[in-house]
Design an enzyme around this catalytic site. Structure first.
Site, short mmCIF file in Angstrom:
data_model
loop_
_atom_site.label_atom_id
_atom_site.label_comp_id
_atom_site.label_asym_id
_atom_site.label_seq_id
_atom_site.Cartn_x
_atom_site.Cartn_y
_atom_site.Cartn_z
N THR A 197 -1.54 -7.19 5.00
CA THR A 197 -2.98 -6.93 4.89
C THR A 197 -3.49 -7.38 3.53
O THR A 197 -4.50 -8.09 3.44
CB THR A 197 -3.26 -5.42 5.08
OG1 THR A 197 -2.55 -4.97 6.24
CG2 THR A 197 -4.73 -5.15 5.24
N CYS A 235 3.17 -6.28 9.95
CA CYS A 235 2.89 -5.22 8.99
C CYS A 235 4.25 -4.83 8.44
O CYS A 235 5.18 -4.57 9.22
CB CYS A 235 2.23 -4.02 9.67
SG CYS A 235 2.18 -2.54 8.64
N CYS A 295 2.88 -7.01 1.62
CA CYS A 295 1.91 -6.35 2.50
C CYS A 295 1.08 -7.46 3.13
O CYS A 295 0.41 -8.21 2.43
CB CYS A 295 1.02 -5.43 1.65
SG CYS A 295 -0.36 -4.72 2.54
N SER A 354 0.83 -1.21 0.00
CA SER A 354 0.00 0.00 0.00
C SER A 354 0.87 1.26 0.00
O SER A 354 0.41 2.34 -0.32
CB SER A 354 -0.88 0.01 1.25
OG SER A 354 -0.03 -0.02 2.40
#
Ligand code: DGL
Length: 282
Positions: free
Chosen positions: A75, A185, A73, A10
């Protein structure tokens, strides 16, 4: 022909993953895409994340045609990896929280997971914990302010500014008496040293760089490129960064964003700092 490995996040979080592999295998071509137009992912819902990731990866493939894509990433990986594999034929390597190695290394069987709100609450993570850390107590902590600070300010701020957010995070893990904290993360790899300084000696951080690099090498070796017999897999973060700063900036290693209207100068500096050529928008 050298293989091209694309790293996607991101924002800037995936850069340490690129650097880790580049230090092991400098003869590959490297491309980085930061989806800054949609940052942050960690506070969005799964459907939105799926849509924006699939769209960014579609554009990345059309522009670059990489040989392997690392979804650097956590997520994006926990939410979208099966969909990406279903939609595109290019091999993907995901980055998931290093719960498995943390659980096996933990002596007191208490581990911490430091990740985004989405990663700590996603059922994928629950399954990962049930599968690999069933014998551990897992304590989760998320703070989107830390992720945003790293993305937008970290490289132009005094370290002490981020301590305001990091101290409560560190205290949480200290109070829970964990002995390993999983950096779930990718952005948190940039604050790994600061965090370890706040921890007592017995608390170690752990991330997924080693396994991810190994997986990429396995894939390209199956594509008939002999991998380096690399010594020193366990290059420490500090060593990674020292090598990165000495390495030569090459035109073939590119850094792309998805919006040039957001923090453009900042991203140019980041690309420069990590020896990547700022190459505009995908
Ligand atoms: N770096 C990403 C991760 O590993 C997420 C950051 C964000 O966009 O919230 O989860």
């Amino acid at each position: 022909m050298n293989k091209t490995i694309a790293f996607f996040d991101s924002g800037i979080g995936g850069i340490p993953y690129l650097i880790h592999l580049k230090n092991i295998k400098p003869d590959l071509n490297y491309v980085y895409l930061a989806d800054n137009a949609n940052f942050p992912y960690g506070i969005k819902n799964g459907e939105v994340i799926k849509e924006i990731v699939l769209s960014a990866i579609d554009r990345l493939i059309k522009k670059i045609t990489p040989d392997v894509i690392v979804i650097a990433c956590n997520t994006a990986t926990v939410v979208t990896l099966p969909y990406l594999r279903e939609k595109f034929t290019i091999p993907f390597v995901g980055v998931v929280p290093a719960v498995k190695p943390a659980a096996s290394m933990s002596e007191n069987k208490r581990i911490g997971l430091f990740a985004t709100n989405k990663t700590v609450s996603d059922s994928y993570t629950d399954n990962l914990i049930a599968q690999f850390a069933g014998n551990c107590e897992v304590h989760k902590y998320a703070d989107p302010n830390i992720v945003s600070f790293i993305e937008n300010k970290m490289f132009e701020s005094e370290n002490k500014e981020i301590l305001e957010f990091l101290i409560p995070a560190a205290n949480f893990f200290i109070e829970k008496d964990v002995d390993h904290v999983v950096l779930g993360c990718t952005h948190f790899l940039f604050i790994h040293d600061m965090l370890e300084n706040l921890f007592p000696e017995k608390i170690k951080t752990i991330d997924s760089r080693e396994g991810v690099s190994r997986q990429v090498l396995r894939i390209i070796s199956d594509m008939d490129v002999a991998p380096h017999a690399s010594q020193g897999w366990r290059s420490a973060w500090g060593k990674d960064m020292a090598v990165a700063s000495q390495s030569v900036k090459r035109d073939r290693d590119c850094f792309y964003v998805t919006s040039s209207n957001i923090n453009n100068d900042y991203y140019k500096k980041i690309a420069d700092r990590f020896m990547l050529k700022y190459s505009g928008i995908i």
